[in-house]
Design an enzyme around this catalytic site. Structure first.
Site, PDB file in Angstrom:
ATOM      1  N   SER A  96       0.846  -1.194   0.000  1.00 58.51           N
ATOM      2  CA  SER A  96       0.000   0.000   0.000  1.00 58.51           C
ATOM      3  C   SER A  96       0.890   1.256   0.000  1.00 58.51           C
ATOM      4  O   SER A  96       1.698   1.424  -0.899  1.00 58.51           O
ATOM      5  CB  SER A  96      -0.957  -0.046   1.189  1.00 58.51           C
ATOM      6  OG  SER A  96      -2.032   0.845   1.032  1.00 58.51           O
ATOM      7  N   HIS A 231      -7.735  -5.855   0.117  1.00 55.39           N
ATOM      8  CA  HIS A 231      -6.530  -5.033   0.235  1.00 55.39           C
ATOM      9  C   HIS A 231      -5.466  -5.713   1.098  1.00 55.39           C
ATOM     10  O   HIS A 231      -4.274  -5.613   0.811  1.00 55.39           O
ATOM     11  CB  HIS A 231      -6.897  -3.671   0.824  1.00 55.39           C
ATOM     12  CG  HIS A 231      -5.792  -2.669   0.751  1.00 55.39           C
ATOM     13  ND1 HIS A 231      -5.322  -2.166  -0.448  1.00 55.39           N
ATOM     14  CD2 HIS A 231      -5.039  -2.082   1.725  1.00 55.39           C
ATOM     15  CE1 HIS A 231      -4.334  -1.310  -0.212  1.00 55.39           C
ATOM     16  NE2 HIS A 231      -4.139  -1.252   1.099  1.00 55.39           N
TER      17      HIS A 231
END
Length: 262
Positions: A96, A231
């Site tokens: 990320s 995610h």
């Protein structure tokens, strides 16, 4: 990598002892994340790969330090902490926000006079820095930040409901989300090392297409790996991700590997 120097030791955490000859993987945490996010991956990769996880300012034992306000500032600080030279077998893994930081740190090492960067970048759960989202990337207010954290499903709901704890964590989250929102690199911003892109097939903020756009940002081969999950797919797919890392760091491919679903 030698982490005995006091300034370097402030930034790096080693969770598992491995043989001295093992390749080194420097891991970059996500927004709001800390070095401890990589404890389990470190144990999974041992003894084949040594994991050194970065501890950014503003979290855990560095919570009294102000967090970095931009990806560029954080990348500059990381390079200063790691020193002028990387081990010959050093690779970076960033998830990320950490993917953006890892990329910028690699660029800085490659730009140094006579310098060389990591042997490979593993860029996880993050769209390429030249991709702009339709909804824009402006800074979020606190309510929007908490909504995004819940959307990503990587934080215990009990923690999010603890007002005292969130009062401690929100300043770092605000700074991290501002840094992410302000980061952009044009397509011509490139590194020279191979890149492995990793992404969950149900990631609500990073599509497979946007992640694969990292191809634009290297002159070397790119391998795109798609995993079942959102995610934080890594939590459930740690063994598979560790296998990808071992394969890439112990058997150097001669050609671009095909995109595949792991």
């Amino acid at each position: 990598m030698d982490i005995q120097h006091a300034h370097t030791r402030l930034w790096l955490r080693r969770f598992t002892a491995v043989p001295q000859a093992a390749p080194t993987l420097v891991c970059f945490p996500h927004a709001g994340g800390a070095a401890s996010a990589y404890t389990a991956l470190s144990r999974t990769l041992a003894p084949d790969v040594e994991v050194l996880a970065l501890q950014y300012p503003g979290r855990q034992d560095r919570r009294l330090e102000p967090p970095a306000e931009s990806i560029d500032a954080l990348a500059d600080a990381v390079v200063a902490a790691l020193g002028p030279e990387l081990p010959a077998d050093c690779a970076f893994f960033g998830h990320s926000m950490g993917a953006a930081v890892a990329f910028e740190v690699a660029r800085r090492y490659e730009r140094q006079a006579g310098g060389s960067g990591p042997v490979r970048l593993f860029l996880s759960g993050r769209r390429a820095p030249s991709v702009r989202t339709e909804g824009g990337t402006g800074p979020l207010d606190d309510a929007a930040i908490l909504a995004r954290v819940r959307q990503l499903s990587g934080t215990d709901e009990a923690l999010l409901a603890d007002e005292d704890m969130m009062a401690l964590l929100l300043p770092t989250l605000r700074a991290d989300y501002r840094a992410v929102a302000g980061h952009y690199a044009p397509p011509e911003a490139r590194v020279g090392c191979p890149v492995t892109v990793l992404v969950g097939d149900a990631d609500p903020v990073t599509s497979v297409e946007d992640a694969a756009a990292w191809r634009t940002h290297t002159t070397a081969p790119v391998d795109v790996r798609v995993f079942p999950g959102g995610h934080f797919y890594l939590d459930a797919r740690r063994d598979a991700v560790a296998g990808v890392i071992r394969e890439a760091l112990t058997v150097r491919p001669a050609a671009t590997a095909p995109d595949r679903t792991a």
